[in-house]
Design a protein around this motif. Structure first.
Motif, PDB file in Angstrom:
ATOM      1  N   VAL A 120      20.139  -9.968  -0.423  1.00 28.52           N
ATOM      2  CA  VAL A 120      21.238  -9.041  -0.176  1.00 28.52           C
ATOM      3  C   VAL A 120      20.692  -7.765   0.450  1.00 28.52           C
ATOM      4  CG1 VAL A 120      23.087  -7.713  -1.252  1.00 28.52           C
ATOM      5  CG2 VAL A 120      22.504  -9.979  -2.132  1.00 28.52           C
ATOM      6  N   ILE A 121      21.351  -7.333   1.535  1.00 34.67           N
ATOM      7  CA  ILE A 121      21.025  -6.060   2.174  1.00 34.67           C
ATOM      8  C   ILE A 121      22.323  -5.269   2.265  1.00 34.67           C
ATOM      9  CG2 ILE A 121      20.292  -4.926   4.306  1.00 34.67           C
ATOM     10  CD1 ILE A 121      18.458  -7.274   4.832  1.00 34.67           C
ATOM     11  N   ASP A 122      22.360  -4.121   1.634  1.00 38.34           N
ATOM     12  CA  ASP A 122      23.546  -3.251   1.632  1.00 38.34           C
ATOM     13  C   ASP A 122      24.810  -4.008   1.225  1.00 38.34           C
ATOM     14  OD1 ASP A 122      21.995  -1.090   2.431  1.00 38.34           O
ATOM     15  OD2 ASP A 122      22.330  -1.509   4.565  1.00 38.34           O
ATOM     16  N   GLY A 123      24.682  -4.866   0.228  1.00 34.68           N
ATOM     17  CA  GLY A 123      25.829  -5.614  -0.278  1.00 34.68           C
ATOM     18  C   GLY A 123      26.199  -6.832   0.554  1.00 34.68           C
ATOM     19  N   GLU A 124      25.491  -7.095   1.649  1.00 33.34           N
ATOM     20  CA  GLU A 124      25.780  -8.240   2.528  1.00 33.34           C
ATOM     21  C   GLU A 124      24.796  -9.372   2.238  1.00 33.34           C
ATOM     22  OE1 GLU A 124      28.244  -8.302   4.582  1.00 33.34           O
ATOM     23  OE2 GLU A 124      28.769  -6.218   4.881  1.00 33.34           O
ATOM     24  N   PRO A 125      25.297 -10.603   1.996  1.00 36.80           N
ATOM     25  CA  PRO A 125      24.373 -11.730   1.796  1.00 36.80           C
ATOM     26  C   PRO A 125      23.752 -12.146   3.133  1.00 36.80           C
ATOM     27  CG  PRO A 125      26.629 -12.497   1.743  1.00 36.80           C
ATOM     28  CD  PRO A 125      26.692 -11.003   1.858  1.00 36.80           C
ATOM     29  N   ILE A 126      22.451 -12.323   3.117  1.00 37.87           N
ATOM     30  CA  ILE A 126      21.707 -12.745   4.307  1.00 37.87           C
ATOM     31  C   ILE A 126      21.003 -14.054   3.974  1.00 37.87           C
ATOM     32  CG2 ILE A 126      19.892 -12.122   5.943  1.00 37.87           C
ATOM     33  CD1 ILE A 126      22.301 -10.208   5.998  1.00 37.87           C
ATOM     34  N   THR A 127      21.135 -15.043   4.856  1.00 42.56           N
ATOM     35  CA  THR A 127      20.431 -16.306   4.694  1.00 42.56           C
ATOM     36  C   THR A 127      19.222 -16.278   5.616  1.00 42.56           C
ATOM     37  OG1 THR A 127      22.480 -17.453   4.185  1.00 42.56           O
ATOM     38  CG2 THR A 127      20.624 -18.811   4.860  1.00 42.56           C
ATOM     39  N   TYR A 128      18.059 -16.575   5.062  1.00 39.44           N
ATOM     40  CA  TYR A 128      16.793 -16.481   5.783  1.00 39.44           C
ATOM     41  C   TYR A 128      16.078 -17.823   5.684  1.00 39.44           C
ATOM     42  CZ  TYR A 128      11.937 -14.985   6.561  1.00 39.44           C
ATOM     43  OH  TYR A 128      10.644 -14.862   7.009  1.00 39.44           O
ATOM     44  N   LEU A 129      15.639 -18.360   6.825  1.00 39.02           N
ATOM     45  CA  LEU A 129      14.857 -19.589   6.848  1.00 39.02           C
ATOM     46  C   LEU A 129      13.503 -19.286   7.460  1.00 39.02           C
ATOM     47  CD1 LEU A 129      17.673 -20.961   6.462  1.00 39.02           C
ATOM     48  CD2 LEU A 129      16.813 -22.785   7.882  1.00 39.02           C
ATOM     49  N   VAL A 130      12.460 -19.866   6.897  1.00 37.15           N
ATOM     50  CA  VAL A 130      11.110 -19.719   7.445  1.00 37.15           C
ATOM     51  C   VAL A 130      10.448 -21.088   7.422  1.00 37.15           C
ATOM     52  CG1 VAL A 130      10.109 -19.036   5.219  1.00 37.15           C
ATOM     53  CG2 VAL A 130       8.943 -18.418   7.339  1.00 37.15           C
ATOM     54  N   GLN A 131       9.727 -21.385   8.508  1.00 38.91           N
ATOM     55  CA  GLN A 131       9.090 -22.689   8.636  1.00 38.91           C
ATOM     56  C   GLN A 131       7.781 -22.541   9.393  1.00 38.91           C
ATOM     57  OE1 GLN A 131      11.013 -25.636  11.231  1.00 38.91           O
ATOM     58  NE2 GLN A 131      10.723 -27.141   9.612  1.00 38.91           N
ATOM     59  N   PHE A 132       6.744 -23.218   8.895  1.00 33.62           N
ATOM     60  CA  PHE A 132       5.465 -23.250   9.595  1.00 33.62           C
ATOM     61  C   PHE A 132       5.645 -24.138  10.823  1.00 33.62           C
ATOM     62  CE2 PHE A 132       1.410 -25.341  10.486  1.00 33.62           C
ATOM     63  CZ  PHE A 132       0.598 -24.236  10.645  1.00 33.62           C
ATOM     64  N   THR A 133       5.201 -23.644  11.976  1.00 28.17           N
ATOM     65  CA  THR A 133       5.356 -24.432  13.199  1.00 28.17           C
ATOM     66  C   THR A 133       4.057 -24.495  13.959  1.00 28.17           C
ATOM     67  OG1 THR A 133       6.117 -22.472  14.371  1.00 28.17           O
ATOM     68  CG2 THR A 133       7.798 -23.930  13.503  1.00 28.17           C
ATOM     69  N   THR A 168      27.829  -6.025  11.157  1.00 29.80           N
ATOM     70  CA  THR A 168      26.719  -5.139  10.777  1.00 29.80           C
ATOM     71  C   THR A 168      25.366  -5.695  11.230  1.00 29.80           C
ATOM     72  OG1 THR A 168      26.589  -6.223   8.625  1.00 29.80           O
ATOM     73  CG2 THR A 168      27.960  -4.230   8.765  1.00 29.80           C
ATOM     74  N   SER A 169      25.379  -6.540  12.235  1.00 29.19           N
ATOM     75  CA  SER A 169      24.159  -7.251  12.638  1.00 29.19           C
ATOM     76  C   SER A 169      23.032  -6.331  13.096  1.00 29.19           C
ATOM     77  CB  SER A 169      24.466  -8.276  13.722  1.00 29.19           C
ATOM     78  OG  SER A 169      24.925  -7.646  14.885  1.00 29.19           O
ATOM     79  N   LYS A 170      23.352  -5.253  13.803  1.00 29.82           N
ATOM     80  CA  LYS A 170      22.283  -4.355  14.262  1.00 29.82           C
ATOM     81  C   LYS A 170      21.514  -3.777  13.077  1.00 29.82           C
ATOM     82  CE  LYS A 170      24.039  -3.109  18.765  1.00 29.82           C
ATOM     83  NZ  LYS A 170      23.571  -4.311  19.343  1.00 29.82           N
ATOM     84  N   ARG A 171      22.230  -3.387  12.051  1.00 28.65           N
ATOM     85  CA  ARG A 171      21.594  -2.776  10.877  1.00 28.65           C
ATOM     86  C   ARG A 171      20.785  -3.807  10.086  1.00 28.65           C
ATOM     87  NH1 ARG A 171      24.518  -1.993   6.146  1.00 28.65           N
ATOM     88  NH2 ARG A 171      26.366  -2.103   7.445  1.00 28.65           N
ATOM     89  N   TRP A 172      21.423  -4.944   9.731  1.00 27.11           N
ATOM     90  CA  TRP A 172      20.717  -5.891   8.879  1.00 27.11           C
ATOM     91  C   TRP A 172      19.594  -6.616   9.601  1.00 27.11           C
ATOM     92  CZ3 TRP A 172      20.425 -10.845  10.308  1.00 27.11           C
ATOM     93  CH2 TRP A 172      21.497 -11.463  10.945  1.00 27.11           C
ATOM     94  N   SER A 173      19.720  -6.843  10.916  1.00 28.29           N
ATOM     95  CA  SER A 173      18.638  -7.549  11.618  1.00 28.29           C
ATOM     96  C   SER A 173      17.358  -6.721  11.626  1.00 28.29           C
ATOM     97  CB  SER A 173      19.060  -7.953  13.028  1.00 28.29           C
ATOM     98  OG  SER A 173      19.313  -6.836  13.825  1.00 28.29           O
ATOM     99  N   ARG A 174      17.477  -5.409  11.852  1.00 28.59           N
ATOM    100  CA  ARG A 174      16.289  -4.544  11.768  1.00 28.59           C
ATOM    101  C   ARG A 174      15.724  -4.527  10.357  1.00 28.59           C
ATOM    102  NH1 ARG A 174      19.422  -1.029  15.079  1.00 28.59           N
ATOM    103  NH2 ARG A 174      20.048   0.074  13.209  1.00 28.59           N
ATOM    104  N   THR A 175      16.606  -4.471   9.378  1.00 22.59           N
ATOM    105  CA  THR A 175      16.173  -4.418   7.979  1.00 22.59           C
ATOM    106  C   THR A 175      15.501  -5.730   7.578  1.00 22.59           C
ATOM    107  OG1 THR A 175      18.023  -2.959   7.505  1.00 22.59           O
ATOM    108  CG2 THR A 175      16.928  -3.953   5.626  1.00 22.59           C
ATOM    109  N   VAL A 176      16.039  -6.872   8.028  1.00 24.76           N
ATOM    110  CA  VAL A 176      15.443  -8.165   7.702  1.00 24.76           C
ATOM    111  C   VAL A 176      14.044  -8.259   8.284  1.00 24.76           C
ATOM    112  CG1 VAL A 176      15.545 -10.649   8.203  1.00 24.76           C
ATOM    113  CG2 VAL A 176      17.567  -9.467   7.397  1.00 24.76           C
TER     114      VAL A 176
END
Length: 183
Positions: A120-133, A168-176
């Motif tokens: 959660v960032i600023d009350g917004e749920p964010i889904t994050y995926l990470v994969q070794f490539t 709110t993509s500009k804010r959360w993308s930088r924060t992520v």
């Protein structure tokens, strides 16, 4: 000028020989080169159209999974628990969020394991995926579908993707990217 075929079965001695017209000249080299280049270019284009880049697939998967309420492997893990779990899933030193993780789950994307983490960032749920490539992926990509915005980027040996609200993509993308230590 006509050629006489030596191996052909034909007239008996004394008869007139069978005469056949000469074979047509071979194709010109330029025609063969053009054909070869056409086949090669067509094959390369078909491969690029058929097999999407890895970060695009991760973005698509994150977009699909963002609306889900999955059964988490870890619920509200500590930073140490999340790191230990992620090392087991995707390998050594994956870029992970540091705070506000609500769940983590193991997925398979393109035949390889990936970690899906919700935080959660600023009350917004964010889904994050990470994969070794092991492949080269673009540095950064983004995509908007309806009211969701997805970003994907390459970080070291990992491809990362995140999805959140488009408004709110500009804010959360930088924060992520800052939260997972993107450079």
């Amino acid at each position: 000028m006509n050629l006489v075929e030596a191996e052909s079965i034909g007239p008996i001695e004394g008869d007139t020989p069978l005469v056949t017209p000469p074979r047509p000249p071979h194709r010109r080299v330029s025609v063969s080169l053009l054909f070869t280049l056409t086949v090669l270019v067509g094959t390369v284009v078909a491969i690029y159209l058929r097999f999407p880049t890895r970060n695009t697939v991760l973005m698509e998967e994150a977009l699909q999974r963002h609306q889900d309420q999955p059964a988490w492997d870890l619920v509200n893990p500590t930073a140490g628990e999340l790191r230990a779990w992620a090392i087991g899933v995707v390998g050594r030193d994956p870029p992970l969020p540091r705070d506000s993780v609500t769940g983590a789950r193991d997925l398979e994307v393109l035949g390889h394991r990936a970690a899906m983490i919700r935080f959660v960032i600023d009350g917004e749920p964010i889904t994050y995926l990470v994969q070794f490539t092991r492949v080269i992926a673009p540095e950064f990509s983004d995509h908007t579908v309806g009211d969701l915005h997805a970003i994907a980027w390459r970080q070291g040996l990992f491809t990362c993707a995140a999805v959140g609200p488009e408004a709110t993509s500009k804010r959360w993308s930088r924060t992520v990217q800052a939260a997972v230590g993107a450079r």
